[in-house]
Design a protein around this motif. Structure first.
Motif, short mmCIF file in Angstrom:
data_model
loop_
_atom_site.label_atom_id
_atom_site.label_comp_id
_atom_site.label_asym_id
_atom_site.label_seq_id
_atom_site.Cartn_x
_atom_site.Cartn_y
_atom_site.Cartn_z
N ALA A 285 42.47 31.07 45.71
CA ALA A 285 41.67 31.27 44.50
C ALA A 285 41.50 32.76 44.21
O ALA A 285 41.65 33.21 43.06
N VAL A 286 41.20 33.52 45.24
CA VAL A 286 41.02 34.97 45.07
C VAL A 286 42.33 35.63 44.64
O VAL A 286 42.33 36.55 43.81
N SER A 287 43.44 35.15 45.17
CA SER A 287 44.74 35.71 44.80
C SER A 287 45.02 35.54 43.31
O SER A 287 45.64 36.41 42.69
N ALA A 288 44.58 34.41 42.74
CA ALA A 288 44.78 34.18 41.30
C ALA A 288 44.04 35.23 40.49
O ALA A 288 44.56 35.77 39.50
N LEU A 289 42.80 35.56 40.90
CA LEU A 289 42.01 36.57 40.18
C LEU A 289 42.60 37.97 40.37
O LEU A 289 42.54 38.82 39.46
N LEU A 290 43.17 38.22 41.54
CA LEU A 290 43.85 39.50 41.78
C LEU A 290 45.05 39.65 40.85
O LEU A 290 45.26 40.72 40.25
N ALA A 291 45.84 38.57 40.71
CA ALA A 291 47.03 38.61 39.86
C ALA A 291 46.66 38.82 38.40
O ALA A 291 47.42 39.42 37.64
N GLU A 292 45.48 38.34 37.98
CA GLU A 292 45.05 38.49 36.60
C GLU A 292 44.42 39.85 36.32
O GLU A 292 44.09 40.17 35.18
N GLY A 293 44.21 40.64 37.36
CA GLY A 293 43.62 41.97 37.16
C GLY A 293 42.11 41.94 37.03
O GLY A 293 41.51 42.96 36.70
N LEU A 294 41.47 40.78 37.30
CA LEU A 294 40.02 40.70 37.20
C LEU A 294 39.32 41.38 38.36
O LEU A 294 38.23 41.92 38.21
N ILE A 295 39.95 41.35 39.53
CA ILE A 295 39.36 41.97 40.71
C ILE A 295 40.40 42.83 41.40
O ILE A 295 41.60 42.67 41.18
N GLY A 296 39.93 43.74 42.23
CA GLY A 296 40.81 44.59 43.02
C GLY A 296 40.46 44.47 44.49
O GLY A 296 39.45 43.88 44.85
N SER A 297 41.31 45.03 45.30
CA SER A 297 41.08 44.94 46.74
C SER A 297 41.25 46.29 47.38
O SER A 297 42.07 47.10 46.95
N ARG A 298 40.45 46.53 48.41
CA ARG A 298 40.59 47.74 49.22
C ARG A 298 40.58 47.32 50.67
O ARG A 298 39.87 46.41 51.07
N GLN A 299 41.39 47.99 51.47
CA GLN A 299 41.52 47.61 52.88
C GLN A 299 40.16 47.63 53.56
O GLN A 299 39.42 48.60 53.50
N GLY A 300 39.80 46.51 54.17
CA GLY A 300 38.55 46.43 54.91
C GLY A 300 37.32 46.30 54.05
O GLY A 300 36.20 46.34 54.56
N ALA A 301 37.48 46.17 52.72
CA ALA A 301 36.32 46.05 51.83
C ALA A 301 36.38 44.75 51.07
O ALA A 301 37.42 44.10 50.98
#
Length: 247
Positions: free
Chosen positions: A49-65
């Motif tokens: 589910a989170v991967s889908a939001l990442l692909a849409e640009g709604l959320i971002g990710s940072r290592q360890g955060a």
């Protein structure tokens, strides 16, 4: 709900929370462990589910955060093949559809190439008007390959989601899609159905979709009313999705 679709429901719920302002830009989402516990799902399902939001640009990710909200704009990533109705629902909008014309005819040369059939083979042509919250926003001119045409023809004229109904009725899954985007002037039919002046600018998306094994299903000329959607590109070193958003 089948586990195979559980991640879609979780993704939709997270989208609504972002669009509703419960997670504004800059906010962090709960951890995967917390989301798994609150939704009664496995971490693997939550990760989908989170991967889908990442692909849409709604959320971002940072290592360890934790995941950070980057945008609150409803969008459809073209890295994920979703129907008009699915896209509308994800943004809290009501999608509608109405078949204006449907007829069998012979495939033109360009259509035959896209659908991988012989020139002159039978195809089903469907003119469909799509609405958002009751307002006309999209006119679809879709040509279906002969093998799927009868199933499409059997659907009600006001079918909300052809993609979903074909999946439910026949097991068909739209897996691959190719999109070409440009601008055109509204013709007489475009203007009448979309309630515009003839010659008004329209955003056109020419798309062809296929099954998992590459068998073409349809090719379509989709014309959007001005001010109804925006196509955006969000660039990063990891992903470069093209997205469709409300104007």
């Amino acid at each position: 709900m089948p586990e195979s679709r559980r991640h879609e429901a979780i993704a939709d719920e997270l989208r609504r929370a972002i669009f509703d302002g419960r997670y504004p830009v800059g906010a962090t989402l709960p951890s995967e462990t917390e989301l798994a516990a609150s939704h009664g799902a496995s971490r693997g399902t939550v990760r989908q589910a989170v991967s889908a939001l990442l692909a849409e640009g709604l959320i971002g990710s940072r290592q360890g955060a934790r995941r950070v909200v980057l945008s609150t704009t409803p969008s459809q990533s073209f890295t994920e093949l979703r129907s008009f109705a699915q896209w509308a629902r994800s943004g809290g909008r009501a999608a509608g559809g109405l078949v204006l014309a449907s007829a069998w005819s012979a495939a033109h040369a360009d259509e035959a190439g896209l659908l991988q059939v012989r020139h002159g083979a039978p195809v089903l042509r469907v003119l469909r008007l799509r609405t958002l919250d009751g307002e006309p926003v999209l006119l679809e001119r879709t040509v279906y390959a002969e093998w799927i045409g009868p199933a499409v023809e059997a659907l009600p004229d006001d079918c909300e989601s052809v993609t979903r109904r074909l999946h439910d009725d026949t097991g068909l899954v739209f897996v691959h899609g190719e999109h070409h985007i440009d601008a055109v002037a509204a013709g007489t039919a475009d203007a009448a159905h979309l309630r515009l002046r003839r010659g008004s600018p329209l955003l056109r998306v020419r798309r062809t979709t296929a099954t998992a094994d590459g068998r073409p299903i349809e090719t379509s000329d989709d014309r959007y009313r001005p001010g109804s959607v925006v196509f955006s590109v969000r660039n990063s070193t990891r992903t470069n999705p093209l997205v469709r958003t409300h104007a």
